[in-house]
Design a protein around this motif. Structure first.
Motif, PDB file in Angstrom:
ATOM      1  N   TYR A 133      66.934  28.582  44.876  1.00  0.00           N
ATOM      2  CA  TYR A 133      65.899  29.214  45.692  1.00  0.00           C
ATOM      3  C   TYR A 133      64.977  29.991  44.762  1.00  0.00           C
ATOM      4  CZ  TYR A 133      68.678  33.537  45.329  1.00  0.00           C
ATOM      5  OH  TYR A 133      69.372  34.629  44.862  1.00  0.00           O
ATOM      6  N   SER A 134      63.693  30.041  45.100  1.00  0.00           N
ATOM      7  CA  SER A 134      62.687  30.621  44.212  1.00  0.00           C
ATOM      8  C   SER A 134      62.632  32.136  44.331  1.00  0.00           C
ATOM      9  CB  SER A 134      61.305  30.045  44.525  1.00  0.00           C
ATOM     10  OG  SER A 134      61.263  28.667  44.213  1.00  0.00           O
ATOM     11  N   ILE A 135      62.484  32.783  43.190  1.00  0.00           N
ATOM     12  CA  ILE A 135      62.261  34.223  43.148  1.00  0.00           C
ATOM     13  C   ILE A 135      61.060  34.502  42.248  1.00  0.00           C
ATOM     14  CG2 ILE A 135      64.662  34.844  43.599  1.00  0.00           C
ATOM     15  CD1 ILE A 135      64.979  35.293  40.572  1.00  0.00           C
ATOM     16  N   THR A 136      60.457  35.669  42.419  1.00  0.00           N
ATOM     17  CA  THR A 136      59.285  36.030  41.634  1.00  0.00           C
ATOM     18  C   THR A 136      59.442  37.433  41.055  1.00  0.00           C
ATOM     19  OG1 THR A 136      58.155  36.905  43.594  1.00  0.00           O
ATOM     20  CG2 THR A 136      57.760  34.592  43.038  1.00  0.00           C
ATOM     21  N   GLY A 137      58.717  37.694  39.980  1.00  0.00           N
ATOM     22  CA  GLY A 137      58.739  39.026  39.384  1.00  0.00           C
ATOM     23  C   GLY A 137      58.436  38.978  37.903  1.00  0.00           C
ATOM     24  N   ASP A 138      57.958  40.102  37.390  1.00  0.00           N
ATOM     25  CA  ASP A 138      57.613  40.222  35.972  1.00  0.00           C
ATOM     26  C   ASP A 138      58.548  41.155  35.224  1.00  0.00           C
ATOM     27  OD1 ASP A 138      55.392  38.519  36.238  1.00  0.00           O
ATOM     28  OD2 ASP A 138      54.154  40.177  36.969  1.00  0.00           O
ATOM     29  N   SER A 139      59.645  41.564  35.866  1.00  0.00           N
ATOM     30  CA  SER A 139      60.629  42.443  35.241  1.00  0.00           C
ATOM     31  C   SER A 139      61.982  42.171  35.874  1.00  0.00           C
ATOM     32  CB  SER A 139      60.251  43.917  35.442  1.00  0.00           C
ATOM     33  OG  SER A 139      60.383  44.273  36.819  1.00  0.00           O
ATOM     34  N   GLY A 140      63.037  42.678  35.237  1.00  0.00           N
ATOM     35  CA  GLY A 140      64.363  42.522  35.801  1.00  0.00           C
ATOM     36  C   GLY A 140      64.472  43.153  37.176  1.00  0.00           C
ATOM     37  N   VAL A 141      63.864  44.335  37.344  1.00  0.00           N
ATOM     38  CA  VAL A 141      63.895  45.028  38.641  1.00  0.00           C
ATOM     39  C   VAL A 141      63.215  44.187  39.704  1.00  0.00           C
ATOM     40  CG1 VAL A 141      63.065  47.044  39.904  1.00  0.00           C
ATOM     41  CG2 VAL A 141      64.025  47.318  37.604  1.00  0.00           C
ATOM     42  N   PRO A 179      69.668  31.426  42.083  1.00  0.00           N
ATOM     43  CA  PRO A 179      68.255  31.799  42.002  1.00  0.00           C
ATOM     44  C   PRO A 179      67.547  31.135  40.830  1.00  0.00           C
ATOM     45  CG  PRO A 179      69.624  33.553  41.104  1.00  0.00           C
ATOM     46  CD  PRO A 179      70.566  32.507  41.626  1.00  0.00           C
ATOM     47  N   LYS A 180      66.227  30.930  40.983  1.00  0.00           N
ATOM     48  CA  LYS A 180      65.427  30.331  39.912  1.00  0.00           C
ATOM     49  C   LYS A 180      64.025  30.944  39.941  1.00  0.00           C
ATOM     50  CE  LYS A 180      63.684  25.891  38.187  1.00  0.00           C
ATOM     51  NZ  LYS A 180      63.634  24.424  38.427  1.00  0.00           N
ATOM     52  N   PRO A 181      63.576  31.532  38.832  1.00  0.00           N
ATOM     53  CA  PRO A 181      62.216  32.080  38.790  1.00  0.00           C
ATOM     54  C   PRO A 181      61.178  31.008  39.081  1.00  0.00           C
ATOM     55  CG  PRO A 181      63.496  32.877  36.925  1.00  0.00           C
ATOM     56  CD  PRO A 181      64.309  31.795  37.578  1.00  0.00           C
ATOM     57  N   ALA A 182      60.186  31.360  39.882  1.00  0.00           N
ATOM     58  CA  ALA A 182      59.165  30.396  40.289  1.00  0.00           C
ATOM     59  C   ALA A 182      58.155  30.130  39.177  1.00  0.00           C
ATOM     60  CB  ALA A 182      58.443  30.898  41.534  1.00  0.00           C
ATOM     61  N   SER A 183      58.032  31.041  38.218  1.00  0.00           N
ATOM     62  CA  SER A 183      57.059  30.856  37.135  1.00  0.00           C
ATOM     63  C   SER A 183      57.690  31.246  35.805  1.00  0.00           C
ATOM     64  CB  SER A 183      55.805  31.700  37.394  1.00  0.00           C
ATOM     65  OG  SER A 183      56.139  33.062  37.550  1.00  0.00           O
ATOM     66  N   ALA A 184      57.006  30.899  34.723  1.00  0.00           N
ATOM     67  CA  ALA A 184      57.520  31.179  33.380  1.00  0.00           C
ATOM     68  C   ALA A 184      57.652  32.683  33.159  1.00  0.00           C
ATOM     69  CB  ALA A 184      56.601  30.566  32.339  1.00  0.00           C
ATOM     70  N   LEU A 185      58.686  33.068  32.429  1.00  0.00           N
ATOM     71  CA  LEU A 185      58.938  34.475  32.125  1.00  0.00           C
ATOM     72  C   LEU A 185      58.534  34.770  30.683  1.00  0.00           C
ATOM     73  CD1 LEU A 185      62.541  34.751  33.653  1.00  0.00           C
ATOM     74  CD2 LEU A 185      60.351  35.183  34.802  1.00  0.00           C
ATOM     75  N   SER A 186      58.247  36.026  30.413  1.00  0.00           N
ATOM     76  CA  SER A 186      57.991  36.428  29.031  1.00  0.00           C
ATOM     77  C   SER A 186      59.242  36.166  28.201  1.00  0.00           C
ATOM     78  CB  SER A 186      57.627  37.910  28.978  1.00  0.00           C
ATOM     79  OG  SER A 186      58.760  38.703  29.324  1.00  0.00           O
ATOM     80  N   SER A 187      59.091  36.077  26.910  1.00  0.00           N
ATOM     81  CA  SER A 187      60.220  35.716  26.052  1.00  0.00           C
ATOM     82  C   SER A 187      61.375  36.707  26.182  1.00  0.00           C
ATOM     83  CB  SER A 187      59.765  35.616  24.592  1.00  0.00           C
ATOM     84  OG  SER A 187      59.197  36.829  24.157  1.00  0.00           O
ATOM     85  N   GLU A 188      61.061  38.002  26.234  1.00  0.00           N
ATOM     86  CA  GLU A 188      62.118  39.016  26.342  1.00  0.00           C
ATOM     87  C   GLU A 188      62.790  38.958  27.709  1.00  0.00           C
ATOM     88  OE1 GLU A 188      64.777  42.054  25.596  1.00  0.00           O
ATOM     89  OE2 GLU A 188      63.620  40.747  24.272  1.00  0.00           O
ATOM     90  N   LEU A 189      61.987  38.812  28.765  1.00  0.00           N
ATOM     91  CA  LEU A 189      62.555  38.739  30.106  1.00  0.00           C
ATOM     92  C   LEU A 189      63.369  37.459  30.268  1.00  0.00           C
ATOM     93  CD1 LEU A 189      62.912  39.949  32.882  1.00  0.00           C
ATOM     94  CD2 LEU A 189      60.724  38.921  33.564  1.00  0.00           C
TER      95      LEU A 189
END
Length: 204
Positions: free
Chosen positions: A36-44, A101-111
Motif C-alpha cells: 500500500y502506498s505511503i507518502t512523506g519526506d521524513s521518517g515522521v 508499506p511502500k513509498p509512493a515516490s523516490a526518497l532522499s538518499s539518507e531517508l
C-alpha cells in the motif's frame, strides 16, 4: 503488526518464496506480497502516512504490516470394513499474503537508507508470522492423516472430531502469533526499536 497508542501498542498481525515440503506429503505454500502506498519526506511523515493508510485490523486499528492466509484442503475419507472411517490423506493448499508499506515516490538518499532498514525489519517480522502459519498447517496435517473413528460408516463423526482438533490448533497458532507480536512490539522489542530509529534516530 498494528499501530496503537503512542508509537504502537500490543499487536496482532508482517513474496514469492516456496517453503520446505511437509514431512507428510509433498506440498509447498505460496507466499505473495501486496503493498500500500505511503507518502512523506521524513521518517515522521512516512510513519504518519502508515498510520493513515495501513491495513485495518478490526474496525479501528491500523497496521504497519499484516500477514493473512487462505487455507483449503483436499481430504480423502475412507469407510473401513469394520465400520470405522479413516482419513487417509489430507493435502493443503496454503496461500500466505504479506501486506507491506511502500513509498509512493523516490526518497532522499539518507531517508532511503533509514527506510530500507525499517522495511527490512518489518518484513522479517512478518515472515515469522508466515512460519507460524505454516507450522500450524503442518500440525493440522500431522493430526489429520490416519485419524480413525469407530462406528462411522458414513464418515460423519470423524468430521466433527477433526473440527474440534483443528479449533485447538488454530487457537494455539493465534496465541503464538500474539505472544510474538507482544514481545517484538513491546518496550525495547525489535519492532519498537525499529520505529524509534526510523522516526527520530532513537533506540538502542
Amino acid at each position: 503488526m498494528r499501530i496503537g497508542a503512542g508509537i504502537l501498542g500490543a499487536a496482532l498481525c508482517l513474496g514469492m518464496v516456496p517453503l520446505k515440503a511437509s514431512a507428510q506429503s509433498e506440498w509447498q505454500s505460496v507466499e505473495q506480497i501486496q503493498t500500500y502506498s505511503i507518502t512523506g519526506d521524513s521518517g515522521v511523515d512516512l510513519y504518519a502516512s502508515i498510520g493513515e493508510r495501513g491495513p485495518k485490523i478490526g474496525k479501528e486499528v491500523r497496521a504497519i504490516a499484516h500477514t493473512n492466509f487462505k487455507l483449503t484442503w483436499t481430504r480423502d475419507y475412507r469407510p473401513q470394513p469394520d465400520g470405522a472411517c479413516t482419513l487417509v490423506s489430507a493435502r493443503p493448499k496454503l496461500i500466505i499474503t504479506y501486506t507491506l508499506p511502500k513509498p509512493a515516490s523516490a526518497l532522499s538518499s539518507e531517508l532511503k537508507r533509514k527506510w530500507d532498514v525499517f522495511f527490512t525489519g518489518v518484513h522479517k517480522h512478518e515472515l515469522v508470522h508466515g512460519v507460524i502459519i505454516t507450522d500450524m498447517v503442518k500440525e493440522i496435517e500431522r493430526v489429520s492423516v490416519g485419524l480413525s473413528v469407530a462406528d462411522d460408516p458414513k464418515c460423519a463423526k470423524i468430521r466433527t472430531e477433526l473440527t474440534a482438533k483443528l479449533g485447538e490448533i488454530s487457537k494455539a497458532q493465534q496465541k503464538r502469533s500474539s505472544d510474538y507480536d507482544r514481545m517484538e512490539m513491546g518496550e525495547g522489542g525489535n519492532v519498537h526499536q525499529l520505529i524509534l530509529q526510523f522516526v527520530n534516530g532513537a533506540g538502542r
